[in-house]
Write a protein that holds these residues in place. Structure first.
Motif, short mmCIF file in Angstrom:
data_model
loop_
_atom_site.label_atom_id
_atom_site.label_comp_id
_atom_site.label_asym_id
_atom_site.label_seq_id
_atom_site.Cartn_x
_atom_site.Cartn_y
_atom_site.Cartn_z
N GLU A 63 18.85 28.32 14.57
CA GLU A 63 17.75 27.65 13.87
C GLU A 63 17.28 26.40 14.60
OE1 GLU A 63 17.98 27.85 9.27
OE2 GLU A 63 20.06 27.68 9.95
N ILE A 64 18.05 25.92 15.55
CA ILE A 64 17.70 24.71 16.29
C ILE A 64 16.74 25.09 17.42
CG2 ILE A 64 18.57 22.78 17.64
CD1 ILE A 64 19.39 22.78 14.66
N VAL A 65 15.57 24.47 17.43
CA VAL A 65 14.55 24.79 18.44
C VAL A 65 14.48 23.70 19.51
CG1 VAL A 65 13.18 26.16 16.84
CG2 VAL A 65 12.71 23.71 17.07
N GLN A 66 13.82 24.05 20.61
CA GLN A 66 13.66 23.08 21.69
C GLN A 66 12.77 21.92 21.26
OE1 GLN A 66 15.30 23.46 24.66
NE2 GLN A 66 14.63 21.44 25.31
N ASP A 67 11.60 22.26 20.70
CA ASP A 67 10.65 21.22 20.33
C ASP A 67 9.76 21.66 19.18
OD1 ASP A 67 9.33 18.85 20.37
OD2 ASP A 67 8.16 19.24 22.17
N LYS A 68 9.01 22.73 19.38
CA LYS A 68 8.07 23.21 18.38
C LYS A 68 8.71 24.31 17.53
CE LYS A 68 4.10 22.45 21.47
NZ LYS A 68 3.23 21.60 20.66
N VAL A 69 8.14 24.56 16.38
CA VAL A 69 8.54 25.72 15.58
C VAL A 69 8.29 26.98 16.40
CG1 VAL A 69 8.00 27.07 13.52
CG2 VAL A 69 8.07 24.58 13.38
N GLY A 70 9.29 27.83 16.50
CA GLY A 70 9.17 29.04 17.30
C GLY A 70 9.66 28.90 18.72
N LEU A 81 0.85 -1.19 0.00
CA LEU A 81 0.00 0.00 0.00
C LEU A 81 0.88 1.25 0.00
CD1 LEU A 81 -2.55 -1.06 2.77
CD2 LEU A 81 -3.05 -0.88 0.33
N LYS A 82 0.35 2.33 -0.57
CA LYS A 82 1.03 3.62 -0.51
C LYS A 82 0.40 4.42 0.63
CE LYS A 82 2.68 7.40 -3.41
NZ LYS A 82 2.65 8.02 -4.76
N ILE A 83 1.22 4.77 1.61
CA ILE A 83 0.71 5.33 2.88
C ILE A 83 1.46 6.61 3.24
CG2 ILE A 83 0.33 4.86 5.33
CD1 ILE A 83 0.70 1.80 4.46
N LYS A 84 0.71 7.59 3.71
CA LYS A 84 1.30 8.80 4.29
C LYS A 84 0.79 8.98 5.71
CE LYS A 84 1.70 11.59 0.02
NZ LYS A 84 3.17 11.74 -0.04
N VAL A 85 1.67 9.45 6.60
CA VAL A 85 1.28 9.86 7.95
C VAL A 85 1.48 11.36 8.04
CG1 VAL A 85 1.77 9.66 10.42
CG2 VAL A 85 1.96 7.64 8.95
N LEU A 86 0.44 12.08 8.45
CA LEU A 86 0.48 13.53 8.57
C LEU A 86 0.45 13.93 10.04
CD1 LEU A 86 -2.13 14.52 5.82
CD2 LEU A 86 0.31 14.07 5.54
N GLU A 87 1.43 14.70 10.49
CA GLU A 87 1.52 15.16 11.88
C GLU A 87 1.63 16.68 11.90
OE1 GLU A 87 1.61 16.13 15.49
OE2 GLU A 87 1.32 13.98 15.07
N LYS A 88 0.75 17.32 12.65
CA LYS A 88 0.73 18.79 12.67
C LYS A 88 1.92 19.38 13.41
CE LYS A 88 -2.22 19.51 16.76
NZ LYS A 88 -1.31 20.40 17.50
N GLU A 89 2.52 18.63 14.34
CA GLU A 89 3.64 19.16 15.12
C GLU A 89 4.96 19.03 14.35
OE1 GLU A 89 3.37 20.75 17.90
OE2 GLU A 89 1.28 20.32 18.38
N HIS A 90 6.01 19.60 14.93
CA HIS A 90 7.33 19.62 14.30
C HIS A 90 8.06 18.29 14.45
CE1 HIS A 90 10.58 21.66 12.37
NE2 HIS A 90 11.39 21.65 13.40
N ASP A 91 7.54 17.42 15.32
CA ASP A 91 8.11 16.09 15.52
C ASP A 91 6.97 15.13 15.81
OD1 ASP A 91 9.95 14.05 15.78
OD2 ASP A 91 10.68 14.65 17.75
N VAL A 92 7.25 13.85 15.72
CA VAL A 92 6.25 12.83 16.06
C VAL A 92 6.24 12.62 17.57
CG1 VAL A 92 6.57 11.74 13.82
CG2 VAL A 92 7.88 10.90 15.78
N SER A 93 5.18 11.97 18.05
CA SER A 93 5.03 11.66 19.49
C SER A 93 5.18 12.90 20.35
CB SER A 93 6.06 10.60 19.92
OG SER A 93 5.76 10.11 21.22
N ASN A 94 4.43 13.95 20.00
CA ASN A 94 4.54 15.21 20.72
C ASN A 94 3.32 15.54 21.57
OD1 ASN A 94 7.11 16.04 20.11
ND2 ASN A 94 6.48 18.01 19.26
N GLY A 95 2.29 14.70 21.53
CA GLY A 95 1.09 14.99 22.30
C GLY A 95 0.96 14.07 23.50
#
Length: 477
Positions: free
Chosen positions: A460-467, A25-39
């Motif tokens: 340019e290196i952030v702690q976790d999130k953009v900004g 299968l062709k699969i995409k995972v979309l995550e709104k945060e800047h990294d995975v496993s952030n919630g």
């Protein structure tokens, strides 16, 4: 057009991607945060529940029992931490003993093995630091502890190795129904067409569902505040220690972590804010007051971090799993509060099965590739360490003294599939900054290594999130 888009890169989306990646299968995972496993998958107790608590006949009961039975083998397969510690639910009165009996009977109906109600003498022999006021306990030897973000990341890493595309900074704004499938539109204007959508958006799963279905759901965050104590407190208990649960949750627990710390919490308070994860004095005081009822000698001066995790409390009393009635080919994984982490492997397996059956004529891959081995340097023998350093001298340079993490390990997790690109991203993947100083010493070095390996400027290196910037500019030339 792709076959499947999974919205959300927490443990539910990760487990589903991992299972679907076994198929052509062709699969995409979309995550709104800047990294995975952030919630929620980043901030929880890390407990693999035995399964006696969920009401018999519910999806919670079904997936908890199945998920627990899968954890040990799964974590070996993907190289994630897991310890089968066992758990105790303590009763401090004869009235609470009656509640233990109810949990025991429910556990039997749920098919949970080896449950026993044990008496004070055996409890104190097993756990000498438990309060002497205990009367009885429900003992569940199949309970355990894991690293929730590590499980999530390693599942996604394996999915990516097997062809799944994982996109971060990919927030879904709109979903349009097509004649066959859906068009998923992101806030930045990108559009993807897909045959199937999996809604694994955690706290935001109601908003994603409500974009396509008239069967509206509502998720209210339930905040849980915690203490994380230094490893000097890690041997205070051997089992996960619960008190008799209440209507709003399993109560404040005291438990060893998969990495040798002690975790204490959580509270359980509803909130309207799906983003705010700050701590409160009232909440932390409540955790301390409740915890010492179970284990009196907790030294909270050894606290190294407080955090607040949000759980997805839906308006349905059970998990919401499966194809949406008025939105064909749209599958929900919603309202997965505790025991969500425990249930995730079983939910991922089952939802993948539903999707494959719905699509029809889907073949399984001949080969399912395994994760590339990750070196945990301090776990090696002296001979193994010497050999690793001979091949790559960066493994001989300690960056994090608290956790004894080397430069080689940090470089490795930056360049792995679904690799780290933030300071906290490195922290989740190989633990620099997880120790007593919480990155006070190693944080700047991790930032430097990230900038070097990603060919970026330091600021340019952030702690976790953009900004979430760490540096704002130079103070001197």
């Amino acid at each position: 057009m792709v076959d499947v888009i999974i919205i959300g890169a927490g443990v539910m989306g990760a487990a589903t991607a991992y299972e679907l990646a076994k198929y052509n299968l062709k699969i995409k995972v979309l995550e709104k945060e800047h990294d995975v496993s952030n919630g929620t998958s980043k901030a929880n107790s890390g407990i693999v529940h035995a399964g006696y608590d969920a009401k018999e006949g519910t999806l919670m009961a079904k997936y908890n029992a199945l998920g627990n039975s899968m954890y040990e083998e799964l974590c070996k397969e993907i190289d994630a931490p897991f310890k089968r510690t066992g758990s105790l639910v303590l009763a401090f009165s004869e009235e609470e003993r009656e509640h233990l009996k109810q949990l025991y009977e429910r556990g039997l109906k749920n098919g949970i093995p080896e449950l026993r109600i044990i008496e004070k003498e055996e409890i104190l022999k097993m756990e000498p630091n438990v309060s002497g006021e205990v009367v009885a306990a429900l003992y569940a030897p199949t309970a355990g502890v894991t690293g929730p973000w590590e499980v999530t990341i390693k599942l996604l890493e394996n999915a990516a190795i097997n062809g799944v595309e994982v996109l971060t900074d990919a927030k879904v704004e709109k979903i349009e129904k097509l004649e066959k499938g859906y068009k998923v539109i992101l806030t930045d204007g990108r559009e993807f067409e897909t045959k199937v959508v999996v809604n694994a958006a955690g706290l935001f799963a109601d908003e994603i569902n409500n974009l396509v279905s008239s069967k509206k759901i509502k998720i209210t965050p339930r905040a849980g505040e915690y203490y994380l104590l230094d490893k000097v407190q890690g041997n205070l208990v051997n089992n996960v220690i619960f008190q008799c649960p209440t209507k709003v949750g399993k109560g404040v627990l005291v438990a060893p972590t998969a990495h040798g710390n002690l975790i204490v919490g959580p509270t359980a308070s509803l909130t309207d804010d799906k983003e705010y994860v700050g701590n409160t004095l009232v909440g932390l005081d409540a955790v301390r007051a409740a915890a010492v009822k179970s284990v009196k000698d907790i030294n909270f001066r050894d606290n190294i971090k407080n955090f607040n995790g949000l759980r997805a409390e839906s308006d349905c009393p059970d998990f919401i799993i499966g194809e949406v009635e008025d939105a064909p080919y749209f599958f929900n994984i919603a309202g997965t509060k505790s025991p969500g982490l425990t249930s995730a492997p079983a939910i991922g397996l089952d939802v993948a099965r539903m999707i494959v059956e719905k699509l029809g004529d889907v073949s399984k891959k001949e080969e399912h590739k395994k994760n590339r081995p990750q070196i945990h340097f301090m776990e090696l023998s002296s001979e193994e360490k010497a050999e690793v350093i001979k091949k790559d001298p960066r493994y001989g340079r300690i960056i994090c003294r608290c956790e004894s993490i080397t430069e080689g390990e940090i470089v490795d997790v930056i360049h792995r599939m679904v690799g780290a690109k933030t300071v906290d991203g490195v922290k989740k993947r190989c633990r620099p900054g997880m120790g007593r100083c919480q990155g006070g010493f190693c944080g700047p070095r991790v930032q430097e290594i990230l900038a070097r390996e990603l060919n970026k400027n330091l600021d340019e290196i952030v702690q976790d999130k953009v900004g979430a910037y760490i540096l704002t500019g130079e103070t001197k030339k």
